[in-house]
Structure formats: structure tokens, C-alpha cells
Design a protein around this motif. Structure first.
Motif, PDB file in Angstrom:
ATOM      1  N   VAL A 131      49.157  35.972  47.454  1.00 33.79           N
ATOM      2  CA  VAL A 131      50.163  36.780  48.098  1.00 33.79           C
ATOM      3  C   VAL A 131      51.132  36.193  48.621  1.00 33.79           C
ATOM      4  O   VAL A 131      51.422  35.283  49.120  1.00 33.79           O
ATOM      5  N   ASP A 165      56.794  36.998  42.581  1.00 33.92           N
ATOM      6  CA  ASP A 165      56.734  38.370  42.893  1.00 33.92           C
ATOM      7  C   ASP A 165      56.495  38.685  44.448  1.00 33.92           C
ATOM      8  O   ASP A 165      55.379  37.967  44.913  1.00 33.92           O
ATOM      9  N   GLU A 166      57.223  39.468  45.019  1.00 35.01           N
ATOM     10  CA  GLU A 166      56.882  39.585  46.492  1.00 35.01           C
ATOM     11  C   GLU A 166      56.080  40.957  46.583  1.00 35.01           C
ATOM     12  O   GLU A 166      56.224  41.971  46.248  1.00 35.01           O
ATOM     13  N   ASP A 167      54.933  40.795  47.404  1.00 33.89           N
ATOM     14  CA  ASP A 167      53.766  41.774  47.596  1.00 33.89           C
ATOM     15  C   ASP A 167      54.046  42.776  48.742  1.00 33.89           C
ATOM     16  O   ASP A 167      53.636  43.703  49.122  1.00 33.89           O
ATOM     17  N   LEU A 168      54.734  42.034  49.863  1.00 33.86           N
ATOM     18  CA  LEU A 168      54.865  42.534  51.232  1.00 33.86           C
ATOM     19  C   LEU A 168      55.999  42.092  51.830  1.00 33.86           C
ATOM     20  O   LEU A 168      56.661  41.094  51.727  1.00 33.86           O
ATOM     21  N   GLY A 200      55.847  47.619  51.147  1.00 39.42           N
ATOM     22  CA  GLY A 200      55.015  47.246  49.913  1.00 39.42           C
ATOM     23  C   GLY A 200      53.713  47.561  49.905  1.00 39.42           C
ATOM     24  O   GLY A 200      53.448  48.581  50.151  1.00 39.42           O
ATOM     25  N   ASP A 201      52.989  46.767  49.427  1.00 40.01           N
ATOM     26  CA  ASP A 201      51.474  47.013  48.974  1.00 40.01           C
ATOM     27  C   ASP A 201      50.780  47.547  50.208  1.00 40.01           C
ATOM     28  O   ASP A 201      50.568  46.990  51.354  1.00 40.01           O
ATOM     29  N   LEU A 204      47.874  45.628  52.013  1.00 42.12           N
ATOM     30  CA  LEU A 204      48.253  44.617  52.764  1.00 42.12           C
ATOM     31  C   LEU A 204      48.719  44.832  53.825  1.00 42.12           C
ATOM     32  O   LEU A 204      48.630  44.059  54.841  1.00 42.12           O
TER      33      LEU A 204
END
Length: 232
Positions: A131, A165-168, A200-201, A204
Motif C-alpha cells: 500500500v 501507484d498511490e492507493d490512499l 482513494g480506496d 483503506l
């Protein structure tokens, strides 16, 4: 090392403990920082030269011990039994500071709070995949941006874009983030007032606040500064 020239154990102990940066070095070692660079990262403002000097002093009095790393690159540092006993002094100092001292503007370094949060993460609650979280901190002279990488329970803070890649995305006032980690602001308060925002997600975002084990001193309630004396 300067001395007081007194036999008093307080004076002799202070000759070691009261040197600038020494309590933070001991704190970082206790938290598991074993390499020179790890100790340094957790003490922004400490120079490499001064850290080297302090570590040599602490080794000379038996508070710290070191050994060459297996790969031969640098040394691994850890507290001795005496060092662990000295950390108890750090703990008492921290409890006193959390109880009696306010968090002032000069204490609102979000990187330090993020670094501390990483050391207090509840590893059993972290996702079982990689993450990447981007943090944007506002309310400082300049906007600050960091990336937190989490993978297989390990964490790393990056000051430059790691190219993943950024998830949050976490956008937070520095004061709100510091006080949330310190236990002086609840997550509900911070998010309700939009002082901390997550994008974001969604899974998360919901889980993120549960990962933070909070500061060791988050349970301590600060006193009101209207109290000026025991009789006040």
C-alpha cells in the motif's frame, strides 16, 4: 563531556542524560532504530557529526553497544541493560511533558508525528498487500508531502515520490495530525471538521485510523494551564 564535579547521583546521571539530543537518541534506540541512518531519521535537526559524537559518549559509559553489521557496511547499535534502565528516565520525562506542557506551534512537525506513527503501527491490522499512502500536510510555512510505503508489515517513509501507484491520499493540517497521534484530538473530531481528509480506496480509508497505535503518552490528559500551583 562537561561535569558538575559532584558525587550526587543526580548530578552524575545528568552529565550523561542532559546532553542535548541524548534522550532522543535513547528513545530511538529503544524503538528499534539500530542503524546510524535510522537513529538520524527519527531526530530531524541532529547532525551526523553530533550523532557520531553522542553515540561514542554513550558507548564509553556503557549505555549503548555496537557491532559491525554482517555485510560490513556500518554498525548496528542497541541499548545495554544500563541503557534500558535509562530509557525509564525518558519515559518519566515524557509522562511529565505530556501532562504539564502544551503542544506549541514549534512542536508541530508532521514528519516527526508520521515517523512516530510508523513505529506505533498495529502490524496485525495492516493490509497483506503493498500500500502506498501520500500525505499532504498544510498549515506550515510551506506545504509538505511524504509517502508511506507498507508491505508485508514493513514500512518506509519517502520524502520523494517513490514512483509507485498511490492507493490512499491523506490531506491534513499539521496541528490536527500531530494532536491526533498525541491523543489530544479524536479521529472523529479531526475528520468532522475537515482537518484531516482521506481520498482513494474506501476500504483503506476506513481502516487507516485503526492502524495507528498512537503515542505512548496518548493516554495522559494535559492539565489546564489555569492551574498555577497545588493550591490553585
Amino acid at each position: 563531556m562537561r561535569t558538575y564535579g559532584q558525587y550526587c547521583p543526580i548530578a552524575r546521571g545528568a552529565e550523561i542524560f542532559a546532553e542535548r539530543w541524548t534522550p532522543l537518541i535513547i528513545r530511538n534506540l529503544y524503538l528499534g532504530c539500530g542503524s546510524f541512518s535510522e537513529i538520524l531519521e527519527g531526530a530531524p535537526g541532529l547532525s551526523r557529526t553530533l550523532l557520531s559524537e553522542r553515540l561514542k559518549q554513550l558507548e564509553s559509559v556503557g549505555v549503548v553497544e555496537s557491532a559491525p553489521k554482517p555485510d560490513g557496511r556500518g554498525r548496528h547499535y542497541e541499548l545495554t541493560f544500563a541503557g534500558h534502565d535509562l530509557f525509564a528516565v525518558c519515559q518519566s520525562l515524557g509522562e511529565w511533558g505530556a501532562h504539564w506542557l502544551e503542544i506549541a506551534p514549534q512542536h508541530l512537525d508532521p514528519f516527526v508525528a508520521l515517523w512516530s506513527m510508523c513505529n506505533a503501527l498495529r502490524r496485525d491490522r495492516l493490509p497483506d498487500r503493498r500500500v502506498v499512502i501520500r500525505f499532504d500536510f498544510t498549515g506550515r510555512p510551506r506545504r509538505e508531502r511524504y509517502w508511506l510505503l507498507i508491505e508485508l508489515g514493513d514500512t518506509e517513509i519517502c520524502k520523494t515520490n517513490p514512483g509507485l501507484d498511490e492507493d490512499l491520499y491523506v490531506t491534513a493540517e499539521a496541528e490536527a495530525f500531530v494532536k491526533w497521534h498525541a491523543g489530544q484530538l479524536t479521529w472523529a473530531q479531526a475528520t468532522r471538521e475537515d482537518r484531516i481528509q482521506l481520498d482513494g480506496d474506501l476500504s483503506l480509508a476506513r481502516a487507516f485510523p485503526t492502524w495507528n497505535g498512537r503515542s505512548t503518552f496518548a493516554h495522559i490528559r494535559p492539565v489546564s494551564h489555569t492551574v498555577t500551583s497545588p493550591a490553585g
